[in-house]
Design a protein around this motif. Structure first.
Motif, PDB file in Angstrom:
ATOM      1  N   HIS A 102      39.694  86.006  -4.192  1.00 16.38           N
ATOM      2  CA  HIS A 102      40.880  85.202  -3.909  1.00 16.38           C
ATOM      3  C   HIS A 102      42.078  86.138  -3.828  1.00 16.38           C
ATOM      4  O   HIS A 102      42.114  87.159  -4.515  1.00 16.38           O
ATOM      5  CB  HIS A 102      41.102  84.169  -5.015  1.00 16.38           C
ATOM      6  N   MET A 128      40.531  81.461  -1.677  1.00 15.47           N
ATOM      7  CA  MET A 128      41.899  80.949  -1.546  1.00 15.47           C
ATOM      8  C   MET A 128      42.881  82.086  -1.299  1.00 15.47           C
ATOM      9  O   MET A 128      42.737  83.170  -1.848  1.00 15.47           O
ATOM     10  CB  MET A 128      42.293  80.226  -2.834  1.00 15.47           C
ATOM     11  N   ASP A 319      46.592  78.373 -10.839  1.00 16.90           N
ATOM     12  CA  ASP A 319      46.010  77.412  -9.892  1.00 16.90           C
ATOM     13  C   ASP A 319      44.655  77.892  -9.382  1.00 16.90           C
ATOM     14  O   ASP A 319      43.685  77.128  -9.339  1.00 16.90           O
ATOM     15  CB  ASP A 319      46.923  77.242  -8.672  1.00 16.90           C
ATOM     16  N   LEU A 323      40.917  76.277  -9.783  1.00 12.91           N
ATOM     17  CA  LEU A 323      40.179  75.776  -8.623  1.00 12.91           C
ATOM     18  C   LEU A 323      39.021  76.679  -8.218  1.00 12.91           C
ATOM     19  O   LEU A 323      38.259  76.330  -7.310  1.00 12.91           O
ATOM     20  CB  LEU A 323      41.128  75.611  -7.432  1.00 12.91           C
ATOM     21  N   SER A 324      38.885  77.822  -8.897  1.00 14.35           N
ATOM     22  CA  SER A 324      37.906  78.797  -8.401  1.00 14.35           C
ATOM     23  C   SER A 324      36.480  78.265  -8.467  1.00 14.35           C
ATOM     24  O   SER A 324      35.638  78.669  -7.671  1.00 14.35           O
ATOM     25  CB  SER A 324      38.034  80.109  -9.169  1.00 14.35           C
ATOM     26  N   PRO A 328      34.970  74.485  -2.222  1.00 15.52           N
ATOM     27  CA  PRO A 328      36.051  74.902  -1.314  1.00 15.52           C
ATOM     28  C   PRO A 328      36.594  73.771  -0.437  1.00 15.52           C
ATOM     29  O   PRO A 328      37.765  73.759  -0.107  1.00 15.52           O
ATOM     30  CB  PRO A 328      35.391  75.989  -0.454  1.00 15.52           C
ATOM     31  N   ARG A 331      39.537  71.888  -2.168  1.00 10.12           N
ATOM     32  CA  ARG A 331      40.739  72.579  -2.629  1.00 10.12           C
ATOM     33  C   ARG A 331      41.935  72.188  -1.770  1.00 10.12           C
ATOM     34  O   ARG A 331      41.788  71.634  -0.684  1.00 10.12           O
ATOM     35  CB  ARG A 331      40.533  74.088  -2.538  1.00 10.12           C
TER      36      ARG A 331
ATOM     37  N   ARG B 322      41.279  65.189  -4.180  1.00 12.29           N
ATOM     38  CA  ARG B 322      40.837  66.574  -4.037  1.00 12.29           C
ATOM     39  C   ARG B 322      40.045  67.047  -5.240  1.00 12.29           C
ATOM     40  O   ARG B 322      39.059  67.764  -5.115  1.00 12.29           O
ATOM     41  CB  ARG B 322      42.049  67.489  -3.869  1.00 12.29           C
ATOM     42  N   ALA B 326      35.616  68.148  -8.612  1.00 13.66           N
ATOM     43  CA  ALA B 326      35.674  69.399  -9.376  1.00 13.66           C
ATOM     44  C   ALA B 326      35.197  69.180 -10.807  1.00 13.66           C
ATOM     45  O   ALA B 326      35.307  68.091 -11.363  1.00 13.66           O
ATOM     46  CB  ALA B 326      37.090  69.954  -9.383  1.00 13.66           C
TER      47      ALA B 326
END
Lengths: 439, 439
Positions: A102, A128, A319, A323-324, A328, A331, B322, B326
């Protein structure tokens, strides 16, 4: 319970912002971990000045002069690019993405010019690219536009997004000094660089408004289509007249949705003095967003400096950390809209844009002058909002005439200026500035 | 390619904000889908007034009067609670969470009082509770504090977070009218409710600053410990004197980190006129945040109304959409900090808080009065920042004395006021307001 693994960060460039990022991450490590749920650890720093980098990091972090080793390092999850420019920074960012890292960057120039290529590559690799620090420093304006206003059809964005020029304009107004004198003072105080071109000619602001335009309207970045005028030719006289008419002059980045496309422009702009944004002074930044559901919102803060910019860089790190592990596809998209849903709206040529105007003319003090000029404007659908004509100074036979117009088409104004400038009663060039009511 | 499934939303309450939410989601459906990557679909609306709900939704959506059927409906992914209050709204929110629904709410009262229970239940069930609309309407202030400033150690937050009182204060200042007259006007214009108590007595602002305090400092919500004073006893005289001294009076919600705990208070406050926040007029809201890395940032916009509030509700819907796939452990925590990392900082009793002060006294016009009063203040470590003493009106032997103090301990001020109020030279009660420099 799963063991908590630290997020491993490679830092490229430990100058002003890099140093600030290192310091804030170290000082607030506990607080940041409490938020992120995982420790954030700078595992390697790359800088040409290895000795200085070692000194700044107190020997606690691996230091190298080989940035390419960082972007391929299997022990790095996130690369923070703080080198700047389009050259090696671009290579490094693309290489980092290729290697599944990222990327977080403060590099507005790079993204405004090469964003399309970079975001596409990131999309392909499922990583990202975050860039909160690229616009308005510590103000979380990218997050606000991209996520906070996601319900809205955004109509326009107008921002004071270059601190150097806002400092210079504030000083010119306060002290009644010409541009060149204030620039020197700004350079002495560290508010302007030795070569101030990028700031004072509006290029930096244009990089930033290009990014905001894409986020607001879901269009690809198109810096090459932005219309850019800086403040180096601004006359202190016009600041004074603007004040008398109830306006202040600010260098604004403006992007606006029109029926036939998007306006994208940077120029000195008259703004009504009573608007909050007209009262943003010194090196501060502010961005005003007009959107259909929420109406006007404004975001204000420091647009530059080591720690304000670090604040934005680290917010992106948190962030990305969160979100990692997310899919994908779920996101937040790089440009606020899903990459397959970007719009094909053209950037309008400057002649097609709509704006109010301030005109200053030196005219002969004789009957019929005003009638002649106002006729030329009326013939081109330019209607007058306000007029200021001074009595000539004692012993002079010329005077200043100031005209404020309602919103009209840029090309019509240029045509009218051309005709007016050739009138025998008009002495010298016509000075023109744009005016926005921001309502 | 996977088929894209719509996010299914159940809407509880289709009054002002509910109607706005329905309208904005419908009007901007295309733009919102382009951002979210999935369509957002209101599949069912619950409202006591079924006929009106049917009319508003034009028969396009299932309507019921049974809100409990919505929170258990297997075809609902997200429940939007816009009923308000602590009663049935609490039951519905908990029931929705139990049934694995994500919840979005504008209900500041509910969260400020029962947030701990609600967030714990959501954590347990792995669902999100989002509440951007609960504070400052359309301004994305919760997102800014929770995510945009995550690098920072936040020092304080001060906000104009109740539009009704800001409208009243603006009008009192502009027109020099007393509170009661302006309140009536505000009621007539729809800026104040028939029973305005929650707004004018500061309760609504206290709900909101309680939430901001938790987000800023990572502490549990503790509305019951907030100190609350409204504007109903504010005298137009003090607005006038404040103006003369370079201040405006705003109802601020303030929360501040001290060495020994957290201040949490709502009260009318003198703020220097030149601060941007002092120039926030009418029903607009603004929140100022001071943090160690970024410095001051300010967020401004509409704090109420159908569509501004809907803007915040829908931004939450997009966020939740979103993040819904997750890993719950990697989502943004409800109170900005991980639930197992909340701090145990006490809310300070009001007597322990620190603040500047404005004192207005009616004093006898005779020698030694000032010496006596300033001695009492000095003995309690209260130092004077500014003094204003008017000449007595013709034929009077009393006059107004205004004292501004530097920051001092609240209990010391109360003690001093007590002693001063008993002096024979002081006529009537001492009027006291707090003062914040916000720097």
């Amino acid at each position: 319970m799963k063991p908590i693994q630290a997020m491993r960060v490679g830092l490229l460039g430990i100058g002003t912002v890099g140093g600030g990022t290192y310091n804030v991450l170290t000082r607030n490590a506990e607080e940041i971990t409490r938020r992120a749920g995982r420790p954030i650890e700078i595992t390697v720093v790359a800088d040409k000045d290895v000795a200085r980098a070692k000194e700044l990091t107190g020997g606690k972090v691996k230091v190298t002069d080989d940035a390419f080793a960082v972007v391929t390092d299997p022990n790095v999850d996130i690369v923070i690019e703080l080198i700047g420019g389009y050259g090696v920074a671009k290579e490094l960012v693309l290489k980092a993405i290729e290697n599944g890292k990222h990327v977080i960057t403060a590099n507005k120039a790079l993204l405004a010019v090469h964003g399309t290529e970079i975001f596409a590559k990131a999309q392909e690799k499922g990583v990202m690219v975050a860039f909160e620090a690229a616009v308005a420093g510590g103000i979380p304006i990218i997050k606000a536009v991209r996520e906070g206003l996601s319900a809205n059809r955004i109509q326009w964005v107008a921002g004071i997004i270059n601190g150097t020029t806002n400092f210079i304009l504030s000083e010119m107004r306060d002290k009644g000094l010409p541009f060149a004198d204030v620039l020197k003072e700004a350079q002495r105080l560290g508010y302007a660089e030795a070569d101030p071109t990028f700031d004072v000619e509006g290029v930096d602001a244009a990089h930033k408004i290009t990014l905001l335009s894409s986020l607001a309207f879901g269009i690809p970045v198109q810096f090459d289509k932005a219309h850019i005028e800086g403040i180096s030719k601004l006359d202190a006289t016009d600041i004074k007249y603007a004040e008398q008419l109830g306006y202040r002059i600010k260098l604004l980045g403006i992007t606006r949705r029109r029926d036939n496309g998007i306006e994208l422009r940077v120029h000195p702009t008259l703004v009504p003095s009573k608007r909050l944004i007209a009262n943003v002074e010194g090196a501060m930044n502010a961005v005003l967003v007009q959107a259909d559901a929420v109406g006007s919102t404004l975001y204000y803060g420091k647009g530059a400096g080591a720690e304000p910019t670090a604040s934005a860089v680290i917010a992106d790190v948190v962030d990305v950390t969160r979100l990692s592990t997310a899919d994908p596809e779920n996101r937040v998209p790089h440009l606020a809209f899903q990459p397959d849903a970007l719009a094909n709206l053209p950037i309008l040529p400057i002649g097609e844009t709509l704006c109010g105007n301030y005109l200053r003319l030196r005219v002969a003090d004789q009957p019929g002058v005003l009638a002649e000029i106002t006729r030329i404007l009326a013939d081109r659908n330019i209607s007058i909002d306000a007029l200021l004509q001074r009595e000539p100074e004692e012993g002079e036979d010329q005077t200043d005439l100031i005209i404020l117009t309602h919103v009209c088409r840029e090309q019509d104004v240029l045509n009218a200026m051309d005709v007016i400038g050739k009138l025998p009663v008009v002495k010298g060039a016509v000075t023109r500035l744009r005016l926005e009511n921001l309502q």
